[in-house]
Design an enzyme around this catalytic site. Structure first.
Site, PDB file in Angstrom:
ATOM      1  N   LYS A  10       0.825  -1.217   0.000  1.00 18.16           N
ATOM      2  CA  LYS A  10       0.000   0.000   0.000  1.00 18.16           C
ATOM      3  C   LYS A  10       0.852   1.257   0.000  1.00 18.16           C
ATOM      4  CE  LYS A  10      -1.932  -0.671   4.057  1.00 18.16           C
ATOM      5  NZ  LYS A  10      -1.259  -1.883   4.524  1.00 18.16           N
ATOM      6  N   ARG A  84      -9.680   1.169   8.155  1.00 20.62           N
ATOM      7  CA  ARG A  84      -9.315  -0.205   8.457  1.00 20.62           C
ATOM      8  C   ARG A  84     -10.379  -0.903   9.285  1.00 20.62           C
ATOM      9  NH1 ARG A  84      -3.147   0.631   8.265  1.00 20.62           N
ATOM     10  NH2 ARG A  84      -2.371  -1.487   8.265  1.00 20.62           N
ATOM     11  N   ARG A 123      11.940  -5.957   4.702  1.00 22.67           N
ATOM     12  CA  ARG A 123      11.639  -4.534   4.491  1.00 22.67           C
ATOM     13  C   ARG A 123      12.575  -3.618   5.282  1.00 22.67           C
ATOM     14  NH1 ARG A 123       5.586  -2.361   4.742  1.00 22.67           N
ATOM     15  NH2 ARG A 123       5.520  -3.137   6.877  1.00 22.67           N
ATOM     16  N   ARG A 156      11.459  -1.633  10.518  1.00 22.44           N
ATOM     17  CA  ARG A 156      10.388  -1.084  11.356  1.00 22.44           C
ATOM     18  C   ARG A 156      10.276  -1.929  12.612  1.00 22.44           C
ATOM     19  NH1 ARG A 156       4.953  -0.220   7.886  1.00 22.44           N
ATOM     20  NH2 ARG A 156       4.074  -1.110   9.785  1.00 22.44           N
ATOM     21  N   ARG A 167      -0.944  -8.256  13.651  1.00 23.30           N
ATOM     22  CA  ARG A 167      -1.385  -7.352  12.572  1.00 23.30           C
ATOM     23  C   ARG A 167      -2.273  -8.115  11.582  1.00 23.30           C
ATOM     24  NH1 ARG A 167       4.351  -5.596  10.905  1.00 23.30           N
ATOM     25  NH2 ARG A 167       3.461  -4.271   9.288  1.00 23.30           N
TER      26      ARG A 167
END
Ligand code: ADP
Length: 214
Positions: A10, A84, A123, A156, A167
């Site tokens: 996203k 969300r 990531r 992160r 999550r």
């Protein structure tokens, strides 16, 4: 708006939309990370929840979005990771009615759990400007620094396999029902997000171009 699981791309796609079409983007996740780094009351209040992969209260998120829309939303907008939950989607509808504007597109990035795991585990993100990349792309650089602003590229703190379980559970329980919500309004488009960023962006661009030509 761009919707999808963690690791669906996203954020990257939102950045590409802004660069290509000049449409301003807002991402509650990015705002909350910045507030936390700055040590503001909002950042400190929400740090515990974001760090463990829970969703921040609808009230806080809706207020952030409403403030942002009033300041920056006059000539189009992209939401990255908002709404969300169903209450957030309902609040958004009433805010947009009040502002006499409407949603053109809801883009659902579909990714497999395997894609999510692969992306999250490699990531890297720039601590200064938020640019996102992967360890594979960054390893050719001599130092892990951001190609845009020279900031440090770091993991992160919620990109951890146990936090990811939370999550994903939040996504399944609270976000997945939004597909049906937006399907009813016929603005929802599903895109295969397992492909590389350019292929996904081509599909998104086509949808935006169709809307702007209409
Ligand atoms: P990802 O989709 O990869 O989990 P985001 O950057 O979109 O990452 O979000 C990071 C965190 O910020 C979420 O796990 C959640 O704690 C919080 N957050 C972001 N957007 C929302 C939202 N719309 N509602 C509630 N919490 C949110």
């Amino acid at each position: 708006m761009l919707l999808g699981a963690p690791g669906s791309g996203k954020g990257t796609q939102a950045e590409m939309i802004t660069r290509q079409f000049g449409i301003p983007v807002t991402s509650p996740g990015a705002i909350l990370r910045r507030e936390k780094d700055l040590g503001t009351p909002l950042g400190l209040e929400t740090a515990e929840i974001t760090q463990h992969g829970g969703l921040v209260s609808d009230k806080i998120i809706v207020r952030l979005i409403e403030d942002w829309l009033r300041l920056h939303g006059g000539h189009g907008f992209v939401f990255d990771g908002f709404p969300r939950t169903l209450p957030q989607a309902e609040s958004l509808s009433s805010i947009l009615t009040r502002l006499r504007t409407a949603l053109d597109l809801a883009i659902w990035l579909e990714v497999s759990e395997e894609t999510v795991r692969d992306r999250i585990s490699s990531r890297l993100q720039c601590r200064s400007c938020g640019f996102t990349t992967s360890a594979a792309s960054a390893k050719f650089a001599e130092r892990p620094v951001c190609p845009y602003c020279d900031g440090p590229l770091v993991r992160r703190n919620d990109d951890d396999i146990t936090v990811l379980q939370n999550r994903l559970a939040e996504f399944k329980n609270k976000t997945q029902p939004l597909a049906e919500f937006y399907e009813k309004t016929s603005i929802l488009h599903r895109i295969d997000g397992n492909r590389d960023r350019e292929a996904v962006f081509n599909d998104i661009s086509r949808l935006i171009e169709e809307k702007t030509a209409a």
